[in-house]
Motif scaffolding. Structure first.
Motif, PDB file in Angstrom:
ATOM      1  N   PRO A   3       0.844  -1.310   0.021  1.00  0.00           N
ATOM      2  CA  PRO A   3      -0.224  -0.111  -0.087  1.00  0.00           C
ATOM      3  C   PRO A   3       0.999   1.357  -0.006  1.00  0.00           C
ATOM      4  N   LEU A   4       0.202   2.330  -0.359  1.00  0.00           N
ATOM      5  CA  LEU A   4       1.076   3.448  -0.448  1.00  0.00           C
ATOM      6  C   LEU A   4       1.153   4.241   0.934  1.00  0.00           C
ATOM      7  N   TRP A   5       2.238   5.119   1.255  1.00  0.00           N
ATOM      8  CA  TRP A   5       2.001   5.756   2.489  1.00  0.00           C
ATOM      9  C   TRP A   5       1.282   6.990   2.288  1.00  0.00           C
ATOM     10  N   LYS A   6       0.702   7.447   3.188  1.00  0.00           N
ATOM     11  CA  LYS A   6       0.037   8.609   3.309  1.00  0.00           C
ATOM     12  C   LYS A   6       0.595   9.675   4.182  1.00  0.00           C
ATOM     13  N   CYS A   7       1.035  10.816   3.550  1.00  0.00           N
ATOM     14  CA  CYS A   7       1.478  11.920   4.407  1.00  0.00           C
ATOM     15  C   CYS A   7       0.499  12.184   5.803  1.00  0.00           C
ATOM     16  N   PRO A   8       0.798  12.143   7.060  1.00  0.00           N
ATOM     17  CA  PRO A   8      -0.379  12.720   7.937  1.00  0.00           C
ATOM     18  C   PRO A   8      -0.480  13.884   7.750  1.00  0.00           C
ATOM     19  N   LYS A   9       0.423  14.853   7.263  1.00  0.00           N
ATOM     20  CA  LYS A   9       0.182  16.530   7.384  1.00  0.00           C
ATOM     21  C   LYS A   9      -0.864  16.862   6.121  1.00  0.00           C
ATOM     22  N   CYS A  10      -0.517  16.309   4.997  1.00  0.00           N
ATOM     23  CA  CYS A  10      -1.147  16.859   3.712  1.00  0.00           C
ATOM     24  C   CYS A  10      -2.245  15.690   3.179  1.00  0.00           C
ATOM     25  N   GLY A  11      -2.047  14.422   3.400  1.00  0.00           N
ATOM     26  CA  GLY A  11      -2.728  13.572   2.639  1.00  0.00           C
ATOM     27  C   GLY A  11      -2.189  13.097   1.500  1.00  0.00           C
ATOM     28  N   ALA A  12      -1.157  13.550   1.086  1.00  0.00           N
ATOM     29  CA  ALA A  12      -0.311  12.910  -0.257  1.00  0.00           C
ATOM     30  C   ALA A  12      -0.165  11.527  -0.080  1.00  0.00           C
ATOM     31  N   LYS A  13      -0.136  10.770  -1.161  1.00  0.00           N
ATOM     32  CA  LYS A  13       0.201   9.211  -0.918  1.00  0.00           C
ATOM     33  C   LYS A  13       1.622   9.360  -1.840  1.00  0.00           C
ATOM     34  N   PHE A  14       2.382   8.403  -1.304  1.00  0.00           N
ATOM     35  CA  PHE A  14       3.789   7.947  -1.890  1.00  0.00           C
ATOM     36  C   PHE A  14       3.871   6.396  -1.728  1.00  0.00           C
TER      37      PHE A  14
END
Ligand SMILES: [Zn+2]
Length: 142
Positions: A3-14
């Motif tokens: 699964p993609l990692w989701k930035c907790p601050k802005c919600g962007a996925k990587f």
């Protein structure tokens, strides 16, 4: 695929955890501030064409917009009179439509093309975008 990692601050996925990114501080509006109105319309069409293939995240950065699914596969930079579009493909294509081709590896090519009007979105470009989209999803068969 993991699964993609989701930035907790802005919600962007990587794909990669804690990937360095702009963290939601750039806006599309600011990016297009110096462009003529039709450049925004061309860009909206670009987004629409890609969304027709499947879901995509459209992420504004400092000087460009990136389209990503699992990885970045397309995007570009708004200029005053046109949108400088780009997308990734896994093979070499020769076409006078490209203003620039960058090669990152044996199977990674970054194609640049000038999007002056919505007329650029023809069957040929749609075909390339479908292939680029599959690269974004890291599908083996492209
Ligand atoms: Zn973030």
């Amino acid at each position: 695929l993991p699964p993609l990692w989701k930035c907790p601050k802005c919600g962007a996925k990587f794909v990669t955890r804690n990937l360095l990114h702009a963290c939601g501080k750039f806006s599309l509006k600011a990016l297009f501030a110096n462009s003529e109105p039709h450049v925004w319309r061309v860009f909206q069409r670009f987004v629409k064409e890609v969304r027709r293939i499947g879901p995509v995240s459209v992420i504004p950065q400092k000087s460009r917009v990136v389209f990503m699914t699992r990885i970045r596969f397309a995007g570009g930079t708004p200029r005053k009179t046109y949108f400088a579009g780009r997308f990734l493909l896994n093979r070499r294509i020769d076409s006078p439509r490209f203003t620039r081709v960058l090669q990152y590896g044996p199977r990674s090519f970054d194609y640049h093309l000038r999007m002056d009007s919505e007329r650029v979105f023809d069957a040929e470009l749609r075909g390339w975008l479908r292939k680029a989209y599959r690269i974004g999803r890291q599908e083996r068969k492209t």
